[in-house]
Design a protein around this motif. Structure first.
Motif, PDB file in Angstrom:
ATOM      1  N   PHE A   2      44.936  37.778   3.044  1.00 19.26           N
ATOM      2  CA  PHE A   2      43.940  38.745   2.607  1.00 19.26           C
ATOM      3  C   PHE A   2      43.004  39.040   3.764  1.00 19.26           C
ATOM      4  N   GLU A   3      43.113  40.235   4.316  1.00 17.87           N
ATOM      5  CA  GLU A   3      42.289  40.610   5.448  1.00 17.87           C
ATOM      6  C   GLU A   3      40.972  41.213   4.981  1.00 17.87           C
ATOM      7  N   ALA A   4      39.932  41.040   5.808  1.00 16.46           N
ATOM      8  CA  ALA A   4      38.628  41.620   5.500  1.00 16.46           C
ATOM      9  C   ALA A   4      38.727  43.140   5.519  1.00 16.46           C
ATOM     10  N   ILE A   5      37.900  43.793   4.695  1.00 18.77           N
ATOM     11  CA  ILE A   5      37.921  45.243   4.559  1.00 18.77           C
ATOM     12  C   ILE A   5      36.940  45.872   5.552  1.00 18.77           C
ATOM     13  N   ASN A   6      37.449  46.744   6.420  1.00 22.51           N
ATOM     14  CA  ASN A   6      36.593  47.506   7.328  1.00 22.51           C
ATOM     15  C   ASN A   6      36.173  48.782   6.613  1.00 22.51           C
ATOM     16  N   LEU A   7      34.872  48.936   6.356  1.00 20.27           N
ATOM     17  CA  LEU A   7      34.389  50.053   5.546  1.00 20.27           C
ATOM     18  C   LEU A   7      34.652  51.401   6.204  1.00 20.27           C
ATOM     19  N   LYS A   8      34.618  51.452   7.532  1.00 21.45           N
ATOM     20  CA  LYS A   8      34.902  52.711   8.220  1.00 21.45           C
ATOM     21  C   LYS A   8      36.332  53.150   7.938  1.00 21.45           C
ATOM     22  N   ASN A   9      37.275  52.202   8.016  1.00 29.02           N
ATOM     23  CA  ASN A   9      38.679  52.521   7.732  1.00 29.02           C
ATOM     24  C   ASN A   9      38.868  52.904   6.271  1.00 29.02           C
ATOM     25  N   ARG A  15      38.780  59.723   2.532  1.00 33.45           N
ATOM     26  CA  ARG A  15      38.638  61.127   2.915  1.00 33.45           C
ATOM     27  C   ARG A  15      39.992  61.798   3.091  1.00 33.45           C
ATOM     28  N   SER A  16      40.991  61.064   3.603  1.00 30.41           N
ATOM     29  CA  SER A  16      42.308  61.641   3.869  1.00 30.41           C
ATOM     30  C   SER A  16      43.016  62.089   2.599  1.00 30.41           C
ATOM     31  N   LYS A  17      42.506  61.657   1.432  1.00 27.96           N
ATOM     32  CA  LYS A  17      43.116  62.050   0.171  1.00 27.96           C
ATOM     33  C   LYS A  17      42.876  63.521  -0.152  1.00 27.96           C
ATOM     34  N   TRP A  18      41.824  64.103   0.464  1.00 26.62           N
ATOM     35  CA  TRP A  18      41.534  65.505   0.149  1.00 26.62           C
ATOM     36  C   TRP A  18      41.488  66.421   1.367  1.00 26.62           C
ATOM     37  N   ILE A  19      41.413  65.866   2.577  1.00 29.49           N
ATOM     38  CA  ILE A  19      41.425  66.722   3.772  1.00 29.49           C
ATOM     39  C   ILE A  19      41.898  65.919   4.975  1.00 29.49           C
ATOM     40  N   GLN A 149      28.668  51.569  13.552  1.00 27.43           N
ATOM     41  CA  GLN A 149      29.038  50.522  12.599  1.00 27.43           C
ATOM     42  C   GLN A 149      28.864  49.176  13.288  1.00 27.43           C
ATOM     43  N   TRP A 150      28.239  48.215  12.595  1.00 24.56           N
ATOM     44  CA  TRP A 150      28.098  46.892  13.186  1.00 24.56           C
ATOM     45  C   TRP A 150      28.136  45.836  12.085  1.00 24.56           C
ATOM     46  N   GLY A 151      28.024  44.576  12.464  1.00 23.84           N
ATOM     47  CA  GLY A 151      28.072  43.500  11.477  1.00 23.84           C
ATOM     48  C   GLY A 151      29.493  43.036  11.213  1.00 23.84           C
ATOM     49  N   ASN A 152      29.697  42.416  10.071  1.00 20.21           N
ATOM     50  CA  ASN A 152      30.987  41.846   9.701  1.00 20.21           C
ATOM     51  C   ASN A 152      31.731  42.739   8.720  1.00 20.21           C
ATOM     52  N   ASP A 153      33.069  42.639   8.745  1.00 23.12           N
ATOM     53  CA  ASP A 153      33.860  43.373   7.769  1.00 23.12           C
ATOM     54  C   ASP A 153      33.624  42.795   6.374  1.00 23.12           C
TER      55      ASP A 153
END
Length: 239
Positions: A2-9, A15-19, A149-153
């Motif tokens: 289980f990898e940490a979630i990067n909020l930017k990704n 966003r890619s779901k609509w444009i 973006q900074w801090g932890n995932d």
């Protein structure tokens, strides 16, 4: 596993779901108009109430990967129980890189940025604890430009952890599943013979009303609200 979630990704995937990235810049050009702005020092603006709701960017110098709509931001905030608030409420220290990126953007676009907002867990807006903050500048018409973006995932379990309080529908499903589980576990204690559906339904309703009552008591005493209603609230409790 289980990898940490990067909020930017996560935002980019939403966003890619609509444009697409290729169409983002043209879409932005078609719906926006320039606006004039004045500002003071960057840190002063970050720590002050916003005085503007959009910034004057140079269309040809924008990074389309950094442009996000408020609907994408809301989806991520609600899923991971995060807040999207003005930077005046942010209580942690801004990294030098974030300030530097604002300065670079201002020179690149020949403007003064303002109206900054940030995505972060609720705790970071009152405690010095940072988990993957994302700093944005408003572009107008519900669009925001990601500056730094900074801090932890974010933990991959955060979405699951707060799934039940995402909205009232999720809470109802969670309480129903919990009541079914309690019914399945305890019915042999109350019925020595195989119970009829009517008796099982009665036992289920007993548990369901009980857990619903406990949740309402807890929510009422704690003042917590569902994620879909609190993602833009500067208050820890229901206002």
């Amino acid at each position: 596993m289980f990898e940490a979630i990067n909020l930017k990704n996560a935002l980019q995937q939403q966003r890619s779901k609509w444009i697409s990235e290729e169409n983002m810049l043209e879409f932005y050009k078609n719906i926006f108009h320039n606006s004039e702005s004045e500002g003071t020092s960057i840190l002063h603006k970050l720590n002050s109430k916003p005085t503007k709701t959009e910034n004057n960017f140079d269309f040809d110098k924008l990074d389309t990967k950094a442009i996000f709509h408020i609907t994408d931001i809301k989806k991520i905030c609600v899923d991971y129980r995060l807040r999207f608030l003005d930077t005046v409420y942010f209580k942690d220290v801004y990294p030098a890189e974030a300030i530097s990126k604002i300065q670079i953007l201002e020179k690149k676009h020949q403007t003064k940025l303002g109206g900054f907002k940030i995505i972060a867990p609720m705790e970071v807006f009152k405690l010095k604890k940072a988990d993957d903050p994302l700093l944005f500048a408003p572009m107008g018409n519900g669009f925001y430009y990601l500056i730094h973006q900074w801090g932890n995932d974010v933990s991959p379990f955060r979405k699951l952890k707060y799934w039940a309080i995402k909205n009232i529908e999720n809470l109802a499903v969670t309480l129903a599943i919990l009541s079914i589980a309690l019914t399945a576990i305890s019915y042999p204690i109350f019925f020595t013979k195989p119970a009829s559906f009517g008796y099982l339904l009665m036992l289920f309703m007993f548990y369901f009303k009980g857990v619903v009552g406990l949740v309402f008591i807890f929510c009422g005493s704690s003042g917590k609200n569902f994620s879909e209603y609190s993602w833009q609230s500067q208050y820890d409790k229901i206002s």
